[in-house]
Design a protein around this motif. Structure first.
Motif, PDB file in Angstrom:
ATOM      1  N   VAL A  22       7.423  11.690  -2.595  1.00  6.63           N
ATOM      2  CA  VAL A  22       6.255  12.108  -3.389  1.00  6.63           C
ATOM      3  C   VAL A  22       5.161  11.057  -3.249  1.00  6.63           C
ATOM      4  N   ASP A  23       4.005  11.486  -2.743  1.00 11.89           N
ATOM      5  CA  ASP A  23       2.850  10.599  -2.623  1.00 11.89           C
ATOM      6  C   ASP A  23       1.909  10.887  -3.793  1.00 11.89           C
ATOM      7  N   ALA A  24       1.971   9.999  -4.796  1.00 11.06           N
ATOM      8  CA  ALA A  24       1.101  10.153  -5.968  1.00 11.06           C
ATOM      9  C   ALA A  24       0.167   8.952  -6.033  1.00 11.06           C
TER      10      ALA A  24
ATOM     11  N   THR B 237      -4.155  15.157  -4.133  1.00  6.06           N
ATOM     12  CA  THR B 237      -4.591  15.017  -2.738  1.00  6.06           C
ATOM     13  C   THR B 237      -5.935  14.285  -2.678  1.00  6.06           C
ATOM     14  N   THR B 238      -6.168  13.650  -1.554  1.00  9.15           N
ATOM     15  CA  THR B 238      -7.372  12.824  -1.429  1.00  9.15           C
ATOM     16  C   THR B 238      -8.636  13.684  -1.485  1.00  9.15           C
ATOM     17  N   GLY B 239      -8.572  14.860  -0.870  1.00  9.26           N
ATOM     18  CA  GLY B 239      -9.760  15.713  -0.839  1.00  9.26           C
ATOM     19  C   GLY B 239     -10.156  16.241  -2.196  1.00  9.26           C
TER      20      GLY B 239
ATOM     21  N   SER C 288       0.846  -1.200   0.000  1.00 10.57           N
ATOM     22  CA  SER C 288       0.000   0.000   0.000  1.00 10.57           C
ATOM     23  C   SER C 288       0.881   1.250   0.000  1.00 10.57           C
ATOM     24  N   ALA C 289       0.258   2.358  -0.359  1.00  6.13           N
ATOM     25  CA  ALA C 289       0.985   3.632  -0.312  1.00  6.13           C
ATOM     26  C   ALA C 289       1.333   3.973   1.133  1.00  6.13           C
ATOM     27  N   SER C 290       0.487   3.546   2.059  1.00  6.03           N
ATOM     28  CA  SER C 290       0.776   3.828   3.474  1.00  6.03           C
ATOM     29  C   SER C 290       2.091   3.178   3.888  1.00  6.03           C
ATOM     30  N   THR C 291       2.282   1.923   3.489  1.00  5.71           N
ATOM     31  CA  THR C 291       3.534   1.235   3.817  1.00  5.71           C
ATOM     32  C   THR C 291       4.704   1.924   3.123  1.00  5.71           C
TER      33      THR C 291
END
Ligand SMILES: Cc1ncc(COP(=O)(O)O)c(C=O)c1O
Length: 471
Positions: free
Chosen positions: A261-263, A236-238, A139-142
């Motif tokens: 970078v979180d994409a 972004t999630t929002g 996951s992106a979280s990991t």
């Protein structure tokens, strides 16, 4: 169960799977269950005697399926998708059959080498820098947790790994106020402490403001705090805001700060050359994550994590007890050293099937279609004087709210929209989610499900308008 029975049920299940996917759009998309409904139907204890597969399957149909929210329905517009597709499901069946642990090269050489090649394919398809090296995380979280651990180790010259955080209690991580909650989770787990996560303000399009980032870092340096990592978000999630990566990268380079970078969602859209403006400056990033399990038709879980320096990542995470010492150590990629868990699923297989079965052109066409439908819906919303578009549509997320004439009070508008969302989702016909932007309650409609077509979007918009007119 013997091999003959397995063969029989595998064929029957395959028929059920095809029927399900053909008809899923007719099922209530959001599970119409109350808390405890499913739990109550499952016996308190595991059976002592064997039960037949026929009985188990009947319970699956009667208890589980009605209690599921159907993420593969084209009427699913909530959250970012967790898309599946026929080639991906077929590969998952093979993966389950092989049942391999792909922790080290030696334990599954084909899995390790296919993973390396798939990460290179993705890098090439998305225009990410050639010097990046990739690994599939769950996951992106990991991936973000791993990035923060790696940044922490690099800054402490790998001393935290040895001595703990005792001497390093003033590390600081920066992200925007719109950043995903996984960053906060990573900072908590990584021992940095939530109080050391600095949330930087955003501009009127919900993008991190680099000027404020710079000020924050300078203020921290003055008092002896140690900037360890900046997280920039693409999508972004929002509101799928795209943080200005090149400006953020320049700041990180100036101060020698790790840039992650979180994409997670938006990264898949980089297969479209016209959207590569999003990654201007990415060659300066230390790590980058995106989720093919969101918008690249590959079953959850499949998160593509890229790093500039694989040796630094391995040094952060590697532990080699005697029982894991293999003969090719150091000559091959042992991906258990690139992530948190030792055990790893064979995730590269489904990606291989998807990328080959669709081909880049078809993938591009599908994403462009989603984006086009989202932009057209945004136009319709803008033309409707009872609805308000709440954020620019950068990709395929439309953020809007109902704003009936004569109601200006923000609290009242928030309440109306919250009620409207419940009303919409209770129909079971479509499923939307929500967020708050500038403290305003906003409906989120994400057009990105594998099989979504214009007719689904048209029906959804019609339903939203009908239900809103009942207020
Ligand atoms: C921007 C962003 N980052 C991270 C995540 C977390 O993704 P995952 O479920 O793969 O951990 C999400 C989930 O939607 C997201 O939107």
């Amino acid at each position: 169960m013997d091999n003959n029975a397995f063969r029989k049920y595998a064929h029957e299940f395959a028929d059920w799977m095809a029927d399900y996917l053909e008809q899923v759009e007719n099922l209530p998309v959001k599970a119409q269950a109350e808390p405890g409904d499913i739990y109550r139907q499952i016996p308190e204890k595991a059976p002592v005697k064997s039960e037949s597969m026929a009985e188990i399957f009947i319970d699956f149909m009667n208890i589980i399926v009605p209690g599921m929210t159907h993420w593969q329905s084209p009427n699913f517009f909530a959250y970012f998708p967790a898309n599946s597709s026929y080639p991906s499901i077929l590969a998952e069946m093979l993966t389950a059959t092989l049942g391999a642990q792909c922790m080290k090269w030696e334990t599954s050489p084909a899995a390790a080498e296919l993973e390396e090649k798939m990460m290179n394919w993705l890098k090439d398809m998305t225009g990410l820098p050639g010097h990046f090296q990739g690994v599939i995380q769950d996951s992106a979280s990991t991936a973000t947790l791993v990035a923060i651990l790696n940044a922490r180790e690099k800054l402490s010259e790998f001393q935290v790994n040895d001595k703990g955080m005792k001497w390093f209690d003033n590390f600081r991580v920066y992200c925007s106020t719109e950043t995903h909650s996984s960053i906060e989770k990573a900072v908590k787990i990584g021992g940095i402490g939530r109080q050391n996560l600095v949330k930087i303000g955003v501009d009127d399009q919900f993008r991190l403001d680099p000027r404020l980032l710079n000020l924050s870092i300078e203020a921290d340096l003055k008092v002896g705090n140690k900037p360890v990592c900046v997280v920039a978000t693409l999508g972004t999630t929002g509101a799928t805001a795209i943080d200005p990566l090149d400006e953020i990268a320049a700041i990180c380079s100036r101060y020698g700060i790790w840039l992650h970078v979180d994409a997670a969602f938006a990264g898949s859209a980089l297969i479209l050359p016209e959207l590569r403006w999003m990654i201007k400056g990415v060659e300066h990033a230390d790590s980058f994550v995106f989720n093919p399990h969101k918008w690249l038709f590959t079953n959850f879980d499949c998160s593509a994590y890229f790093v500039r320096d694989k040796y630094s990542l391995i040094r952060t995470l590697q532990v080699i007890p005697e029982y894991l010492r293999t003969q090719d150590l150091g000559k091959v990629n042992d991906y258990c050293d690139w992530g948190v868990p030792l055990g790893r699923r064979f995730r590269a297989l489904k990606l291989w099937f998807v990328l080959r079965s669709f081909g880049t052109e078809t993938l591009q066409e599908k994403l462009r279609y989603h984006i086009r439908m989202a932009k057209e819906l945004a136009e319709r919303i803008e033309q409707d004087d009872e609805f308000e578009l709440m954020a620019p549509v950068t990709l395929s997320l439309v953020c809007f709210r109902y704003k009936p004439k004569g109601i200006e009070d923000e609290t009242a508008l928030n309440e109306i929209n919250e009620k409207l969302l419940k009303k919409i989702n209770d129909t079971g016909q479509i499923y939307l989610s929500h967020t708050k932007l500038n403290r305003k309650y906003v409906l989120r409609m994400l057009i990105g499900q594998t099989n979504v077509e214009q007719r689904h979007v048209d029906q959804a918009w019609k339903l939203i308008r009908v239900l809103s007119s009942e207020f």
